[in-house]
Structure formats: structure tokens, C-alpha cells
Scaffold this active site. Structure first.
Site, PDB file in Angstrom:
ATOM      1  N   LEU A 237       0.861  -1.174   0.000  1.00 49.67           N
ATOM      2  CA  LEU A 237       0.000   0.000   0.000  1.00 49.67           C
ATOM      3  C   LEU A 237       0.900   1.227   0.000  1.00 49.67           C
ATOM      4  O   LEU A 237       1.922   1.244   0.699  1.00 49.67           O
ATOM      5  CB  LEU A 237      -0.903   0.037   1.240  1.00 49.67           C
ATOM      6  CG  LEU A 237      -1.998  -1.021   1.392  1.00 49.67           C
ATOM      7  CD1 LEU A 237      -2.745  -0.816   2.707  1.00 49.67           C
ATOM      8  CD2 LEU A 237      -2.970  -0.999   0.223  1.00 49.67           C
ATOM      9  N   ASP A 238       0.548   2.245  -0.769  1.00 50.84           N
ATOM     10  CA  ASP A 238       1.310   3.485  -0.757  1.00 50.84           C
ATOM     11  C   ASP A 238       1.339   4.072   0.649  1.00 50.84           C
ATOM     12  O   ASP A 238       0.450   3.808   1.463  1.00 50.84           O
ATOM     13  CB  ASP A 238       0.674   4.520  -1.698  1.00 50.84           C
ATOM     14  CG  ASP A 238       0.798   4.145  -3.160  1.00 50.84           C
ATOM     15  OD1 ASP A 238       1.602   3.259  -3.485  1.00 50.84           O
ATOM     16  OD2 ASP A 238       0.076   4.757  -3.979  1.00 50.84           O
ATOM     17  N   ARG A 239       2.322   4.876   0.890  1.00 49.16           N
ATOM     18  CA  ARG A 239       2.459   5.529   2.202  1.00 49.16           C
ATOM     19  C   ARG A 239       1.171   6.246   2.618  1.00 49.16           C
ATOM     20  O   ARG A 239       0.717   6.143   3.758  1.00 49.16           O
ATOM     21  CB  ARG A 239       3.612   6.534   2.140  1.00 49.16           C
ATOM     22  CG  ARG A 239       3.838   7.290   3.437  1.00 49.16           C
ATOM     23  CD  ARG A 239       4.988   8.270   3.313  1.00 49.16           C
ATOM     24  NE  ARG A 239       5.316   8.849   4.609  1.00 49.16           N
ATOM     25  CZ  ARG A 239       6.547   9.167   5.007  1.00 49.16           C
ATOM     26  NH1 ARG A 239       7.556   8.952   4.190  1.00 49.16           N
ATOM     27  NH2 ARG A 239       6.767   9.678   6.185  1.00 49.16           N
TER      28      ARG A 239
END
Length: 217
Positions: free
Chosen positions: A54-56
Site C-alpha cells: 500500500l502506498d504511504r
């Protein structure tokens, strides 16, 4: 930014990853998921390992495998498109349609000036996202995204280039205005496991969605 546990059994954990918490240690330092791995052992000797990314900025359901055999099986389920993923995102303006499917192949490009990003490209890797508008508040639609594929930044690029409207707050594929982060939330995850019961996890909408008027109801 302690991740809450949404699902737990002998081979899997699903945690509710807070927005702003990266999976890997940032080069500039700061907190990451790695800081919580010891706590997430929960009495097991092995440290759990993220199965996907998952992206930051993206909050919500993150699957971790508790042993190498489980990691291999779960990774194969993602690769074979057997995993059901449900995301909720706020887009930065009104949409002409209520639902649809975006089919835009994606490839990675990089420049010294802007760094790397994903772009639509005919010779890129296939990427498919189903979407439908759930609600609109203050001219901002809440959209459910169900990606069939799992390309890097897929939903972000498909929103910007497929819907013609980026996710609110996205600094790479949009203006970055309107929110403190890219407004994308991994709301649900279902992972089949053959004869075993599937892994099913759901994450409630975070507070920054509620501030804009959206709720799980």
C-alpha cells in the site's frame, strides 16, 4: 501510528495501516511499518511479512503472512487475481457517469526532474479497475474502486486518466490540493484459501474522510 489488527489466525494477519505510515524505512528516517513488526509477532517467533503493498498515503487493509508457506500461497492468490480488493477514494471533482470499468495499461517512466511515475501506455502492463460512485458531498464524489489487477499506483492513475479526475490530495497525478494526503482507503480484502475459510477483513473509513462528510453508513 500503531496499526490495529483486523484479522488474525495462525497463518495471516490483516492490519489497518494508518495513512502516512510507509511499509519501508524512509531514506530520510522516520517511522515505518518495520517499527511495529516486533509487536505484530503476537507471540510467534517469525516476524509477519507484507504480502502486497500500500502506498504511504493509503490507509486500510494490509495482509501479512506469518510463515513462508503462507506468504507463497497468498502471493500466488494475488498474482492469479483471486483476491477481492475494495478501495474507497474521494475524487477531486464531479463525474459525468455513475459507474464503469477502466482498462488502461500502465508503464513506469522516470525523469531526473520529476522522479518516477506510472503512465498509461499501449505497451504497458494490463490494468483493469471497476468503479462506481457511492455518494457526493460538496461536489466531491466518494468512489468505490475494485481493481482486478494490482499495478503500482493503478487506482491513482486510473482515476486521473480514466475518470479524468484525480484523487483528492494526490500530489503526483493531481494538484495535491484539497486534502493533506491522497484520499484513498483500502476498505476491504477477501483472500480465498481453498478448503479453509477465506480471510475476510474490513476497515472503517478514517477520520479525514468523515471530516469531508463521508461515513460507512
Amino acid at each position: 501510528m500503531k496499526p490495529e489488527i483486523l484479522f488474525e489466525d495462525a497463518e495471516a494477519l490483516v492490519v489497518d495501516k494508518p495513512a502516512g505510515l510507509p511499509l519501508d524505512r524512509p531514506r530520510a528516517g522516520g517511522e515505518s511499518l518495520e517499527d511495529h513488526i516486533e509487536t505484530l509477532k503476537l507471540g510467534f517467533q517469525r516476524a509477519p511479512v507484507p504480502v502486497h503493498r500500500l502506498d504511504r498515503d493509503t490507509s486500510g487493509c494490509l495482509l501479512l503472512a506469518r510463515n513462508p508457506k503462507a506468504l507463497k500461497r497468498f502471493a500466488a492468490a494475488f498474482e492469479e487475481r483471486l483476491v477481492e480488493k475494495r478501495y474507497l477514494g474521494i475524487v477531486a471533482g464531479e463525474l459525468a457517469e455513475a459507474e464503469g470499468t477502466i482498462t488502461l495499461a500502465l508503464t513506469k517512466v522516470s525523469t531526473a526532474k520529476d522522479g518516477w511515475r506510472m503512465i498509461p501506455a499501449r505497451k504497458g502492463k494490463p490494468a483493469v479497475t471497476h468503479w462506481r460512485r457511492l455518494d457526493t458531498r460538496g461536489g466531491l464524489p466518494l468512489v468505490e474502486f475494485r481493481p482486478e489487477t494490482g499495478r503500482t499506483h493503478q487506482i491513482r492513475v486510473h482515476a486521473a486518466s480514466g475518470l479524468g479526475m484525480p484523487l483528492l490530495g494526490d500530489p503526483v497525478y493531481g494538484s495535491g490540493n484539497g486534502a493533506a494526503r491522497t484520499m484513498l482507503h483500502a476498505a476491504g480484502l477477501t483472500v480465498p484459501r481453498g478448503e479453509k475459510p477465506p480471510i475476510i477483513a474490513a476497515s472503517p473509513l478514517p477520520a479525514d474522510f468523515a471530516v469531508l462528510g463521508f461515513s460507512d453508513g
